[in-house]
Design a protein around this motif. Sequence first.
Motif, PDB file in Angstrom:
ATOM      1  N   ARG A 255      17.037   0.118  -2.380  1.00 45.86           N
ATOM      2  CA  ARG A 255      17.381   0.467  -0.836  1.00 45.86           C
ATOM      3  C   ARG A 255      16.106   1.187  -0.028  1.00 45.86           C
ATOM      4  N   SER A 256      15.617   0.682   0.932  1.00 41.88           N
ATOM      5  CA  SER A 256      14.698   1.657   1.734  1.00 41.88           C
ATOM      6  C   SER A 256      15.095   2.966   1.815  1.00 41.88           C
ATOM      7  N   PRO A 257      14.119   3.903   1.312  1.00 43.13           N
ATOM      8  CA  PRO A 257      14.892   5.418   1.759  1.00 43.13           C
ATOM      9  C   PRO A 257      14.682   5.830   2.877  1.00 43.13           C
ATOM     10  N   VAL A 258      15.264   6.997   3.374  1.00 44.47           N
ATOM     11  CA  VAL A 258      15.108   7.499   4.877  1.00 44.47           C
ATOM     12  C   VAL A 258      14.027   8.450   4.501  1.00 44.47           C
ATOM     13  N   GLU A 259      12.935   7.981   5.587  1.00 44.75           N
ATOM     14  CA  GLU A 259      11.783   8.642   5.779  1.00 44.75           C
ATOM     15  C   GLU A 259      11.444   8.841   7.281  1.00 44.75           C
ATOM     16  N   PRO A 260      10.484  10.058   7.575  1.00 43.06           N
ATOM     17  CA  PRO A 260      10.027  10.379   8.825  1.00 43.06           C
ATOM     18  C   PRO A 260       9.348   9.298   9.269  1.00 43.06           C
ATOM     19  N   LEU A 261       9.013   8.953  10.627  1.00 43.79           N
ATOM     20  CA  LEU A 261       8.422   7.701  11.330  1.00 43.79           C
ATOM     21  C   LEU A 261       7.025   7.837  10.795  1.00 43.79           C
ATOM     22  N   SER A 262       6.140   9.140  10.552  1.00 45.09           N
ATOM     23  CA  SER A 262       4.998   8.908  10.310  1.00 45.09           C
ATOM     24  C   SER A 262       4.735   8.472   8.919  1.00 45.09           C
ATOM     25  N   GLN A 263       5.694   8.312   8.004  1.00 50.12           N
ATOM     26  CA  GLN A 263       5.698   7.746   6.663  1.00 50.12           C
ATOM     27  C   GLN A 263       5.985   6.423   6.738  1.00 50.12           C
ATOM     28  N   ARG A 264       6.832   5.883   7.775  1.00 49.18           N
ATOM     29  CA  ARG A 264       7.192   4.600   7.895  1.00 49.18           C
ATOM     30  C   ARG A 264       6.580   3.502   8.807  1.00 49.18           C
ATOM     31  N   GLU A 265       5.478   3.881   9.599  1.00 52.76           N
ATOM     32  CA  GLU A 265       4.666   3.394  10.481  1.00 52.76           C
ATOM     33  C   GLU A 265       3.394   3.111   9.812  1.00 52.76           C
ATOM     34  N   VAL A 266       3.051   1.812   9.886  1.00 52.63           N
ATOM     35  CA  VAL A 266       1.430   1.660   9.337  1.00 52.63           C
ATOM     36  C   VAL A 266       0.805   0.893  10.885  1.00 52.63           C
ATOM     37  N   THR A 267      -0.331   1.223  10.974  1.00 51.14           N
ATOM     38  CA  THR A 267      -1.222   0.626  12.176  1.00 51.14           C
ATOM     39  C   THR A 267      -2.407   0.012  11.523  1.00 51.14           C
ATOM     40  N   ILE A 268      -2.627  -1.125  11.699  1.00 52.96           N
ATOM     41  CA  ILE A 268      -3.760  -1.940  11.162  1.00 52.96           C
ATOM     42  C   ILE A 268      -4.741  -2.252  12.489  1.00 52.96           C
ATOM     43  N   PRO A 269      -5.952  -1.783  12.212  1.00 49.08           N
ATOM     44  CA  PRO A 269      -6.993  -2.199  13.482  1.00 49.08           C
ATOM     45  C   PRO A 269      -7.199  -3.880  13.171  1.00 49.08           C
ATOM     46  N   PHE A 270      -7.253  -4.362  14.327  1.00 49.93           N
ATOM     47  CA  PHE A 270      -7.945  -6.055  14.015  1.00 49.93           C
ATOM     48  C   PHE A 270      -8.292  -6.308  15.351  1.00 49.93           C
ATOM     49  N   ASP A 271      -8.891  -7.166  15.356  1.00 47.56           N
ATOM     50  CA  ASP A 271      -9.698  -7.638  16.538  1.00 47.56           C
ATOM     51  C   ASP A 271      -9.042  -8.914  16.935  1.00 47.56           C
ATOM     52  N   THR A 272      -8.102  -8.871  17.833  1.00 49.43           N
ATOM     53  CA  THR A 272      -7.286  -9.766  18.413  1.00 49.43           C
ATOM     54  C   THR A 272      -6.578  -9.488  19.857  1.00 49.43           C
ATOM     55  N   GLN A 273      -6.399 -10.415  20.648  1.00 46.39           N
ATOM     56  CA  GLN A 273      -5.958 -10.157  22.102  1.00 46.39           C
ATOM     57  C   GLN A 273      -4.382  -9.913  21.895  1.00 46.39           C
ATOM     58  N   GLN A 274      -3.740 -10.259  20.663  1.00 44.00           N
ATOM     59  CA  GLN A 274      -2.313 -10.347  20.527  1.00 44.00           C
ATOM     60  C   GLN A 274      -2.015  -9.293  19.552  1.00 44.00           C
ATOM     61  N   ALA A 275      -1.062  -8.155  19.786  1.00 42.28           N
ATOM     62  CA  ALA A 275      -0.766  -7.337  18.839  1.00 42.28           C
ATOM     63  C   ALA A 275       0.433  -7.910  18.075  1.00 42.28           C
ATOM     64  N   HIS A 276       0.480  -7.856  16.847  1.00 42.74           N
ATOM     65  CA  HIS A 276       1.389  -8.425  16.098  1.00 42.74           C
ATOM     66  C   HIS A 276       2.486  -7.186  15.452  1.00 42.74           C
ATOM     67  N   ILE A 277       3.759  -7.294  15.411  1.00 43.20           N
ATOM     68  CA  ILE A 277       4.572  -6.158  15.158  1.00 43.20           C
ATOM     69  C   ILE A 277       5.718  -6.552  14.431  1.00 43.20           C
ATOM     70  N   ALA A 278       5.969  -6.105  13.017  1.00 38.28           N
ATOM     71  CA  ALA A 278       6.938  -6.512  11.992  1.00 38.28           C
ATOM     72  C   ALA A 278       7.726  -4.933  11.874  1.00 38.28           C
ATOM     73  N   MET A 279       9.070  -5.213  11.966  1.00 40.05           N
ATOM     74  CA  MET A 279       9.980  -4.001  11.468  1.00 40.05           C
ATOM     75  C   MET A 279      11.077  -4.383  10.719  1.00 40.05           C
ATOM     76  N   GLY A 280      11.515  -3.812   9.515  1.00 41.34           N
ATOM     77  CA  GLY A 280      12.393  -4.136   8.773  1.00 41.34           C
ATOM     78  C   GLY A 280      12.679  -3.127   7.557  1.00 41.34           C
ATOM     79  N   MET A 281      13.646  -3.841   6.611  1.00 42.74           N
ATOM     80  CA  MET A 281      13.996  -2.832   5.445  1.00 42.74           C
ATOM     81  C   MET A 281      14.839  -3.840   4.538  1.00 42.74           C
ATOM     82  N   THR A 282      14.878  -3.374   3.313  1.00 38.01           N
ATOM     83  CA  THR A 282      15.672  -3.850   2.303  1.00 38.01           C
ATOM     84  C   THR A 282      17.135  -4.081   2.971  1.00 38.01           C
TER      85      THR A 282
END
Length: 447
Positions: A255-282
């Motif tokens: 099961r996905s562990p309890v973690e602070p936001l800084s360890q759970r969020e990943v930001t990926i630079p990408f040259d695009t006009q649209q931002a793509h966001i995914a959120m989830g867990m086991t």
Amino acid sequence: MLLNKSIKHAGLAILLIAGVVTSAFAILPIEKLDSFKGAQAYLVQTKALPMVDIEISIDAGDRYDPVVKSGLATVAGKLMNYGARSEKGALSEAQIADEIADLGANLGVSVSGERAVMRIRTLSRKDLRDRAVQLASAMLSAPTYDPKILVREKQRMTTALLEAETKPESVLDRRFRKSVYGNYPLANSPSVQSIANISATDLQQFHKQFYRGDRMIVSIVGDVSRAEAAEIVQGLLQRVPQSGPSIAKLPVFERSPVEPLSQREVTIPFDTQQAHIAMGMTAVTRNNPDYFPLLVGNYILGGGGFVSRLMSEVREKRGLAYSVFSYFSPGKDAGIFQAGVQTKSDQAALALDVMSSTIAQFITDGPSQSELDAAKANLINGYPLRIDNNRKLLDNVSSIAWNDLPLDTMEVWTKEVEAVSLDQLKAAFQKYLAMDRMKIVVLGAKK
């Protein structure tokens, strides 16, 4: 000859179109056939079309890939279409394609995270059916894995992988799966190097280890009797070994562990006009007792299109996105929950905040009684469309067999949906989802 083939194929197309909708809604029973070569087998008899649809599920999915050869299971399945040894001799890629075309049939192999799947669709007339089964048997039991064809297909896969790196959806999906699955094998994705590492010997060894009767399930839907179905199973598996070398156990899906936001969020630079966001867990497996409360609840949260909470909050009230969604993807041994949205790059932070707060509130408070009643009515009334042709029936039979569900699952499906209460729904969401365990990947956002 060409004219005769065209007439034959045109006639088959008319039959397929005519049979898309059955004449009356009825739940057809699933019959369990005798095991053969260690494989389980199931049948649904339907006379709606003079057709038979067959699936062989093999416990040989991507999760068994060595890390340095990620993609091995997919390549092993893909190349089964490109050469095999039959009882009458070798069959080339062209000969296999010609035989499928001459039969007016469909036959192919696909591979997902959990399993490899061979699908066969043919007329139920015995002579044509037998030829399709014989061809499938050769491909299933003795693929040739020609080194020259392997080189060609590796080049194609490498090109596709390089192209995928330019597509934000592909980059997001790979990174999200890595975040959610962690150390579980489904976190891994093929790379140019891992594909390059695969040899014809690797394919032969993988096939020998995994493609055997005790790892197979055969599901049949169509115009065949129980005795004819048994013949099909025996014909398909006659040259398949019943068992094989021992296989290392997969790691436990945690099961996905309890973690602070800084360890759970990943930001990926990408040259695009649209931002793509995914959120989830086991999340849950398909045979989990809370599957139906989660199914109904997710329809309200983000699976019901324009009537969902997420659509209302993100699109209708704030105009942040054209589409926003959530879903549970339960498998046999693993499952995830995922929500996603695309928005303007400079609105990513706001869209993520609204999506997060909407999900958090739903976990805490659940839906209203009127939302629950509407969701159940929609799911129940739409259920006949889930089983209104042979292919959809086969999908259901296959899922039931693969996930070790009761054989009356299709018969009781609407009753299970109707029985979901507000308390059950809220308890299930609070048990399996938590915002401090959600993994978040944001691609292409502008600050």
